[in-house]
Structure formats: structure tokens, C-alpha cells
Write a protein that holds these residues in place. Structure first.
Motif, short mmCIF file in Angstrom:
data_model
loop_
_atom_site.label_atom_id
_atom_site.label_comp_id
_atom_site.label_asym_id
_atom_site.label_seq_id
_atom_site.Cartn_x
_atom_site.Cartn_y
_atom_site.Cartn_z
N TRP A 132 1.09 -1.15 0.08
CA TRP A 132 0.08 -0.01 0.07
C TRP A 132 0.84 1.30 -0.23
O TRP A 132 1.93 1.28 0.81
N ARG A 133 0.63 2.18 -0.95
CA ARG A 133 1.36 3.44 -1.08
C ARG A 133 0.36 4.50 -0.96
O ARG A 133 -0.77 4.70 -1.28
N SER A 134 1.22 5.77 -0.53
CA SER A 134 0.19 6.82 -0.51
C SER A 134 -0.15 7.54 -1.77
O SER A 134 -1.05 8.23 -1.78
N ASP A 135 0.73 7.12 -2.80
CA ASP A 135 0.60 8.01 -3.96
C ASP A 135 -0.14 6.98 -5.23
O ASP A 135 -0.15 7.44 -6.29
N ARG A 136 -0.60 5.86 -4.82
CA ARG A 136 -1.01 5.16 -5.86
C ARG A 136 -2.03 3.89 -5.38
O ARG A 136 -1.94 3.94 -3.99
N ARG A 137 -2.81 2.96 -6.02
CA ARG A 137 -3.62 2.22 -5.52
C ARG A 137 -2.86 0.94 -4.81
O ARG A 137 -1.54 0.73 -5.62
N PRO A 138 -3.22 0.10 -3.93
CA PRO A 138 -2.27 -1.10 -3.56
C PRO A 138 -1.82 -1.91 -4.92
O PRO A 138 -2.55 -2.21 -5.76
N MET A 139 -0.45 -2.50 -4.53
CA MET A 139 0.05 -3.16 -5.66
C MET A 139 0.32 -4.57 -5.31
O MET A 139 0.82 -4.96 -4.14
N LEU A 140 -0.24 -5.58 -6.17
CA LEU A 140 0.56 -6.98 -5.84
C LEU A 140 1.81 -7.37 -6.28
O LEU A 140 2.16 -6.98 -7.59
N CYS A 141 2.70 -7.62 -5.30
CA CYS A 141 4.06 -7.84 -5.93
C CYS A 141 4.63 -9.20 -5.73
O CYS A 141 4.31 -9.98 -4.62
N THR A 142 5.21 -9.58 -6.69
CA THR A 142 5.59 -10.99 -6.84
C THR A 142 6.94 -11.04 -7.41
O THR A 142 7.50 -10.08 -8.12
N PRO A 143 7.83 -12.05 -6.82
CA PRO A 143 9.17 -12.04 -7.51
C PRO A 143 9.35 -12.21 -9.17
O PRO A 143 10.50 -11.80 -9.63
N GLN A 144 8.27 -12.67 -9.57
CA GLN A 144 8.41 -12.85 -11.19
C GLN A 144 8.05 -11.45 -11.94
O GLN A 144 8.56 -11.43 -13.06
N GLN A 145 7.62 -10.72 -11.12
CA GLN A 145 7.10 -9.40 -11.93
C GLN A 145 8.56 -8.65 -12.37
O GLN A 145 9.31 -8.66 -11.34
#
Ligand SMILES: Cc1cc2nc3c(=O)[nH]c(=O)nc-3n(C[C@H](O)[C@H](O)[C@H](O)COP(=O)(O)OP(=O)(O)OC[C@H]3O[C@@H](n4cnc5c(N)ncnc54)[C@H](O)[C@@H]3O)c2cc1C
Length: 434
Positions: free
Chosen positions: A137-150
Motif C-alpha cells: 500500500w502506497r500513499s501515491d497510488r492504488r495497492p499493488m500485488l508484488c511477486t518475484p516474477q514481475q
């Protein structure tokens, strides 16, 4: 006022407020905070978990276990969950942490933000190697799903990202299957650093866990002596005792440090000789093997109101013997050092974080009671030696690294700076990046 200090209680903080976060979306950073910093359980020794003149977002209430697949061992939990809470839930179902630091009180958020390592680094790499995905979750955008493959880099920036890229909401971790709570542990004394290296390399082949204690105040003729432990999870049907026969606590901060050099020197010598006379192989409960310090709650109060500093460095193989000899020599002659001096050879497995501390080489960790400006000056001289040898200091344990030392040891720091959430900062970050 030293509210919400770090584990080492150095540096002291004067103006810092805390805001409890009970659901991820409440982390909504940057609303009315001039600068905020996610906080786990405050088990970092130095100032990566401090935010002088700012706010700490207190994440412990976010400790829900959200999903568990008992076949694959994948657990989804919120980042405020402690490793202890995970073990309590997963061990009865035959799973353990894939990597654990020396205390089970840290949160998953803290374990990711420092990409922590354990006694099995040579076999399993860092904690981040076993994280499958997380929500940021960041203050400047929508929450992001993070994976090692991305390929977008947010995973590598956030693992070992010192909490600066945003608020980690929940995490999927691949747990390790085990048969029971026990470990088969061998103890081996060694008389010198050279013996340690030989024993460690022989042990790393057959044992998942290896770590050594070194007597940092030993006399010159015995410098580098210590004890190496090597262990594997016990096979099915092994039966040991709970191993938890006592639990103690230091109820108050002592008005003076209870751990002076003379006492430590005597204790270390006794401990070494006692272990040397009785090398053992035993079945140990996981709590005694992984978390001996957790038996004494608030043991950091033994160091008195000034607290203590921990130095943890990693040295490239080519320079390790010389530099560690030199550091031990200085500890002994200057009466610095503690019971808690730990040596470990890191393995080759690449850490997933851009700023992960573990890398191939040898790591040494030392607790040093804070006795005033002479302690700080001596440690700064240690840092210079480590820096000149191409080593790195662990940010989770640091309060003294200079900007030049940090930026040389963590060359991808500028990429992290570009990903930092504009609403987040920390005392450490301002010190090493400004
Ligand atoms: C007795 C003891 C033994 C230890 N042994 C080891 C060891 O063997 N190996 C090792 O690697 N470390 C070790 N450590 C250090 C410890 O594992 C790390 O400092 C760990 O990061 C502390 O986690 P924490 O939950 O207390 O987080 P904190 O100390 O509160 O914070 C650490 C970092 O995590 C960030 N953070 C916390 N929660 C979040 C979140 N939700 N989202 C984003 N960022 C977040 C913070 O901003 C901060 O930068 C030890 C510490 C102690 C006290």
C-alpha cells in the motif's frame, strides 16, 4: 523522552509519535503525517525502525492469519503477525518457518523490510527467498500485488527496502515441512578462526543449520576460539522434552550496565571450557536452538539506560580472516564486546532484495555496551576497517554507518530512493541518503 525506542536503545529518540494501524487501508500514508514509518515489533537494534520528529505506524494489530493450504504449506498472513504466532499455528500442522532470525518476536513486515537471515543461510538464503507475493500500500497510488516474477521491480525494492517503499499489508509465505518440534544438534569447540572455517565448510555440506559463538575477549594465544553448532530438523518419531524449563524477564531497565568487560571475559572463558570438556550431540527443542535469547524477556535492559550497539558486518571471503582477527584483537585490547559474538559463513544463494545485507562472505555480529564517546569512536574505526575491506554493515543493527559507507555497500540505494514512498522516511534513511 525515549518512547518507542529501538531494541538497542541507541540512538535515543526525542520526538516521535505512534499511530496504531488495525487494517491495511488505515495505513493510508501521508494523510496528516509529515513523515511516517511502518513499525513492526521494534526488534531492530538501531534507527531503521525510528523516525525522529515523525510518526510510527504501529502495525502489530494487523496480525490476522488469512489463509493456509495444509497441503502446500503456503500461509497468507498480515504483516504485523509475529514469527511466534506463525509457529504456534503452523507447527502442530507439520510446518515451520523456512528462515528465522534469532528471535521469534519479529513481525513478517520487519522480516521482509530487512530481508532477515538465519542459521540456514547457506542452505536456504534469506526470508525474502520464501515470500511468494505481498500486497503493498502506497500513499501515491492504488495497492499493488508484488511477486518475484514481475519485472516492475517493486518486489526487489520492498524486500530489504527498510520499510520505505510503502506499507506491506499481507504476505504469502512458503513454509517448510517438518516432522516435529525437535532438532538434532551437535556442538563442536574450535581453537582458532582457521579451525572455524574448516569446520564450518565441512558442516555446511550435511547440516541445514550452522552457526558459531566466538569468544571476543579471549587472550591472544586463544584468539578466535569458540563453539560451532550444527543441526538438522529431527526425523519422524524423534521424541525430546519441551526444553522450555524456565522463562525469565528483566523487569526494569537497570540504572547501570550489568555487563562489564571483566564479567564478560570471565563468563566467556568459563563457557568455552565447559563446552570444550563436554561436546555433545543432543535432541533439542526448536525454542532452545533457535531462540535462546527469547527465554529472558527484555534482556536488553541489562545494558542500562544508555543501551548498547550491535555491529554486524559481512566480509568478502578474501579479507574475512584478516579483518575478523583484527576486530577480535581490538575488542580484546579495548575491553569491548559481549557474550553475544556470532560468526557464520553466508551461502551463495542470491538475496531477492536490491538492498539485502546477506551476500557471499563471512558475517560477524557483536553486542557492545554503550559506554560513551569512546565506544562510538571505537566502533567508527571498526566501520572504517570493514568499509576498506569491501564489507557491508547490516542496516537492521546499525546506528552509525556513514552515507559513504552505506552507498558503497548498497550500490542500488539510488534505485530504492526513486521508489521510496514520498510519505515515508526514517532516521536511518535521512542519515545515509541525504
Ligand atoms: C534478539 C535478536 C536477534 C536477532 N537475530 C537476527 C538474525 O539472526 N538475523 C537477522 O537477519 N536479524 C536478526 N535480528 C534483527 C531483526 O530480525 C530485524 O531487525 C527485523 O527487521 C525486526 O523486525 P520487527 O518486526 O521488529 O520490525 P521493526 O524493527 O519494527 O522494523 C524493521 C523495519 O521493518 C519495517 N516494517 C515493519 N513493518 C512493516 C510493514 N508492515 N510494511 C513495511 N515495512 C515494515 C520498518 O519500517 C523498519 O524499516 C535480531 C533481533 C533481535 C532483537
Amino acid at each position: 523522552m525515549n518512547r518507542l525506542p529501538s531494541f538497542g536503545r541507541y540512538p535515543p529518540v526525542h520526538q516521535q509519535s505512534g499511530r496504531r494501524v488495525s487494517f491495511h487501508h488505515e495505513a493510508a500514508l501521508g494523510t496528516d503525517d509529515s513523515s511516517a514509518l511502518p513499525r513492526g515489533n521494534g526488534c531492530s537494534y538501531g534507527d531503521c525502525c525510528l523516525n525522529e520528529s515523525g510518526t510510527l505506524l504501529l502495525g502489530r494489530p494487523c496480525n490476522r492469519l488469512l489463509a493456509f493450504d495444509a497441503k502446500s504449506g503456503v500461509l497468507r498472513c498480515e504483516a504485523g503477525t509475529t514469527l511466534e504466532e506463525i509457529i504456534d499455528f503452523a507447527l502442530p500442522q507439520g510446518f515451520f518457518l523456512p528462515v528465522t532470525p534469532g528471535t521469534r518476536l519479529v513481525t513478517v513486515g520487519g522480516a521482509i523490510a530487512n530481508d532477515v537471515h538465519g542459521k540456514n543461510h547457506h542452505a536456504a538464503g534469506t526470508f525474502g527467498c520464501h515470500v511468494l507475493r505481498f500486497k503493498l500500500w502506497r500513499s501515491d497510488r492504488r495497492p499493488m500485488l508484488c511477486t518475484p516474477q514481475q519485472k516492475d521491480g517493486w518486489f526487489g525494492a520492498t524486500v530489504a527496502g527498510l520499510g520505505l517503499t510503502g506499507w506491506v499489508g499481507w504476505v504469502d509465505i512458503q513454509l517448510l515441512r517438518v516432522a516435529n518440534p525437535f532438532m538434532v544438534v551437535e556442538e563442536h569447540p574450535f581453537g582458532s578462526l582457521e579451525e572455524f572455517f574448516a569446520l564450518s565448510s565441512a558442516s555446511d555440506r550435511d547440516f541445514d543449520y550452522t552457526v558459531a559463538w566466538v569468544d571476543c575477549l579471549a587472550p591472544a594465544r586463544s584468539r578466535g576460539r569458540g563453539i560451532l553448532w550444527r543441526a538438522n530438523h529431527a526425523p519422524p518419531l524423534a521424541k525430546g522434552s519441551s526444553g522450555i524449563r524456565w522463562q525469565a524477564a528483566i523487569p526494569w531497565e537497570l540504572p547501570f550496565p550489568a555487563v562489564g568487560a571483566r564479567r564478560i571475559r570471565a563468563f566467556n572463558a568459563l563457557y568455552y571450557h565447559w563446552k570444550r570438556l563436554r561436546p555433545t550431540t543432543r535432541l533439542a527443542h526448536y525454542k532452545g536452538f533457535f531462540y535462546p535469547l527469547d527465554h529472558i524477556a527484555h534482556w536488553n535492559r541489562l545494558y542500562g539506560p544508555r543501551g548498547f550497539l550491535q555491529l554486524q558486518c559481512v566480509l568478502p571471503h578474501g579479507h574475512a580472516t584478516f579483518v575478523i582477527h583484527e576486530l577480535l584483537e581490538r575488542c580484546a585490547t579495548q575491553g569491548m564486546g559481549s557474550f553475544l559474538a556470532v560468526l557464520k559463513v553466508f551461502g551463495e544463494r542470491a538475496s531477492p532484495g536490491w538492498l539485502s545485507f546477506p551476500r557471499p562472505g563471512v558475517t560477524l555480529a557483536l553486542d557492545v555496551p554503550h559506554q560513551g564517546s569512546q565506544t562510538i569512536a571505537a566502533l567508527r574505526a571498526f566501520y572504517t576497517l570493514i568499509h576498506e575491506a569491501g564489507g557491508a554493515i547490516y542496516p537492521a543493527k546499525d546506528a552509525l554507518m556513514t552515507k559513504e559507507q552505506f552507498q558503497a555497500a548498497y550500490p542500488r540505494w539510488a534505485e530504492l530512493a526513486a521508489r521510496r514512498d514520498p510519505a515515508i522516511s526514517s532516521s536511518l534513511w535521512r542519515r545515509v541518503s541525504a
